[in-house]
Design an enzyme around this catalytic site. Structure first.
Site, short mmCIF file in Angstrom:
data_model
loop_
_atom_site.label_atom_id
_atom_site.label_comp_id
_atom_site.label_asym_id
_atom_site.label_seq_id
_atom_site.Cartn_x
_atom_site.Cartn_y
_atom_site.Cartn_z
N HIS A 372 0.77 -1.24 0.07
CA HIS A 372 0.04 -0.03 0.07
C HIS A 372 0.75 1.31 -0.14
CE1 HIS A 372 -3.78 1.70 0.09
NE2 HIS A 372 -4.37 1.18 0.86
N TYR A 486 -13.58 4.82 10.56
CA TYR A 486 -12.96 5.26 9.56
C TYR A 486 -13.29 4.87 8.25
CZ TYR A 486 -8.34 5.85 6.88
OH TYR A 486 -7.44 6.16 5.80
N SER A 488 -12.26 5.45 4.13
CA SER A 488 -11.32 5.91 3.39
C SER A 488 -12.14 6.70 2.24
CB SER A 488 -10.22 5.05 2.88
OG SER A 488 -10.67 4.01 2.28
N THR A 499 -5.42 10.07 0.28
CA THR A 499 -6.69 9.79 0.92
C THR A 499 -7.03 10.77 1.93
OG1 THR A 499 -5.82 8.30 2.51
CG2 THR A 499 -6.34 7.35 0.25
#
EC number: 2.3.1.21
Length: 635
Positions: A372, A486, A488, A499
């Site tokens: 990532h 959360y 994104s 992001t």
């Protein structure tokens, strides 16, 4: 989910440059070499993308307090409010001014790009479960094309076509069209290609089209995250022409591009993959791939030992390979098995540091597992969609195709690694840690068939909002509280955007959840603050300033302890996607709202129960659909 190497811009020169005209076609420009031939150069909009704005400090503080409200009691909230006031009028104001001044001096990038790369590359936790997600492909609609060799060949060729199309500037620019009838037309494209790159974004904006940042795309290929003490590095070698294939923990390489840049013929690629699939070599006693699942500092030390033991050339071939193709020797049993296998597998047949692993099981089930730090879901999803479309609509081979009569014994090179006792001990320790960790992970899936996007839009409701409200209601029903959540979202509409966080838990979702869960009979029915506060904290640390008290407030720790971590990626090519929880007492929630159904893939560790949570999500969706249809809600 996240990605990394430092602020390197798109490679300039004849290959691909922001706003450059199409690169002169390589020798391999014949039929089958490209996915598409865009008349608008791939990077045409990059130079004129708007810059990611830094929010006003007072707006960030207001949004932060609004997100804290449902999580704190009155006494805690008053304390946090005071911390915020002190921060806004004191050190926070100074840091904000410095951040704005720094941003003005770095107009080639965004204020979050550098700190975000630092965050990812400095993290010492294993990339497995903590960072790397997966996206699984739908099966090929033509069932006979799901044969492992056929699908592996077709997907490999389509991936290399994507690489060539991208590097030759012929990939359609990534654009979000709000009015495709005006902007996604040949007429518009013929006009916009003549608008200088420094102005092209504005031309698209006039017809309600929003070009997206594509600066991450070059890291898709020939790239690997290299473990280093304290902070990793991203490595890219776009001159390399070989593919890395893993099977049963063994490493193989062969060229998929020839010296002129042509794609090697599909029948040759098929022959080499067939040769690898028929290799009877046993799995190695000490599978090297386990090391990529280790703590980054431990792996960095072991990698140095690997290099000094005569493995430098082999490692270079692994790191520089176009991508990693993983061929698994077993079929997929069900969606839960699919999720476990594509998210982590058994640790022997993945190179978790590669920009992406293309995994294909014995029955043709396929997925992309990606590291990532280098990039986000937008870039990977574009690659994913193009590979699925090309490999299913214009497959390079058919199930009846015969492999070329290539001498794979010469062309395919099996990599062998020299392992010292210290390295064997390191691999054994990594395996033990990997196995122990994976045993703690539970995954479960839900397919809610009562309705989806079509029904909800008719009710004038946001499908995503309904899904997020279902998660809030489910957690309240299961655990009796509202927690930090959360979601994104992408800021790719801005230059070097990454992001931002949407905070779905609010005082309104809390009240609504309580109404449905606790008193059902009485009822029927862009800019965030996270990245700004993160950048200010990063700046304070970089300048050696004592951490402001706002960041020491237990409430700040609590809102960043994301018990519910959620992410959605919707595409006709995606079967499902998933990731692990970001905290030990949390849930990792991958979801998609389809036309007529809602899919949800949830992971958890001991102490949380993914199956029970999904049952509560299902109950929440049933209650909302009952309310929308005017039915009474059952307790």
């Amino acid at each position: 989910m996240v990605p990394r190497l430092l602020l390197r811009a798109w490679p300039r020169g004849p290959a691909v440059g922001p706003g450059a005209p199409s690169r002169p076609l390589s020798a391999g420009s014949g039929p089958g070499q490209y996915l598409q031939r865009s008349i608008v150069p791939t990077m045409h909009y990059q130079d004129s993308l708007p810059r990611l704005p830094i929010p006003k400090l007072e707006d960030t503080i207001r949004r932060y307090l609004s997100a804290q409200k449902p999580l704190l009691d009155d006494g805690q909230f008053r304390k946090t409010e005071q911390f915020c006031k002190n921060f806004e009028n004191g050190i926070g104001k100074e840091l904000h001014e410095q951040l704005v001044a720094q941003d003005k001096q770095n107009k080639h990038t965004s204020y979050i790009s550098g700190p975000w790369f630092d965050m990812y590359l400095s993290a010492r936790d294993s990339v497995v479960l903590n960072f790397n997600p997966f996206m699984a492909f739908n099966p090929d609609p033509k069932s006979e094309y799901n044969d492992q060799l056929t699908r592996a060949t077709n997907m490999t060729v389509s991936a290399i076509r994507f690489l060539k199309t991208l590097r030759d500037g012929l990939l359609e620019p990534e654009v979000f069209h709000l009015n495709p009838a005006k902007s996604d037309t040949d007429t518009f494209k013929r006009l916009i290609r003549f608008v200088p790159s420094s102005l092209s974004w504005y031309g698209a904006y006039l017809v309600n089209a929003y070009p997206l940042d594509m600066s991450q795309y070059f890291r898709l290929f020939n790239s690997t995250r290299l473990p280093k003490p304290s902070r990793d590095e991203l490595f890219t070698d776009d001159k390399a022409r070989h593919l890395l294939v893993l099977r049963k923990g063994n490493f193989y390489i062969f060229d998929v591009l020839d010296q002129d840049g042509n794609i090697v013929s599909p029948s040759e690629i098929q022959a080499h993959l067939k040769y690898i699939l028929s290799d009877s070599s046993p799995a190695p006693e000490f599978p090297l791939a386990y090391l990529t699942s280790e703590n980054r500092d431990i792996w960095a030390e072991l990698r140095q030992k690997l290099m000094s033991s005569g493995n430098e050339e082999s490692l270079r071939k692994v790191d520089s390979a176009v991508f990693c193709l993983c061929l698994d020797d077993f079929p997929i049993k069900d969606l839960v098995h699919l999720s476990h296998n594509m998210l982590h597998g058994d640790g022997t047949n993945r190179w978790f540091d590669k920009s992406f692993n293309l995994i294909i099981a014995k029955d043709g089930s396929a997925a992309v597992h990606f590291e990532h730090s280098w990039g986000d879901g937008v870039a990977v999803l574009r690659f994913f969609n193009e590979v699925f479309k090309d490999s299913t609509q214009i497959p390079a081979i058919t199930p009846q195709s015969q492999p070329a009569t290539a001498d794979s014994t010469v062309t395919v090179q099996k990599l062998n690694f020299k392992l010292t006792d210290a390295l064997k001990t390191g691999i054994t320790a990594a395996k033990e840690k990997f196995d122990a960790t994976m045993k703690t992970l539970t995954i479960d899936c839900l397919q809610f068939q009562r309705g989806g996007k079509e029904f909800l839009k008719k009710q004038k409701l946001s499908p995503d909002a309904v899904a997020q409200l279902a998660f809030q209601m489910a957690f309240l029903r299961q655990y009796g509280q509202t927690v930090a959540t959360y979601e994104s979202c992408s800021t790719a509409a801005f230059k070097h955007g990454r992001t931002e966080t949407i905070r779905p838990a609010s005082i309104y979702t809390k009240r609504c959840s309580e109404a449905f869960v606790r008193e059902p009979s009485r009822y029927s029915a862009g800019q965030g603050f996270d990245r700004h506060l993160f950048a200010l904290r990063h700046l304070a640390a970089a300048k050696g300033i004592i951490l402001p008290e706002l960041y020491l407030d237990p409430a700040y720790g609590q809102i960043n302890h994301n018990v519910l971590s959620t992410s959605t990626l919707s595409s006709p090519a995606v079967n499902l996607g998933g990731f692990a929880p970001v905290v030990s007492d949390g849930f990792g929630v991958g979801y998609a709202v389809h036309g007529n159904w809602i899919g949800c893939n949830v992971s958890s560790y001991p102490g949380r129960n993914a199956r029970e949570f999904l049952q509560c999500v299902e109950k929440a969706l049933e209650d909302m659909f009952d309310a929308l249809e005017g039915k009474s809600i059952k307790s």
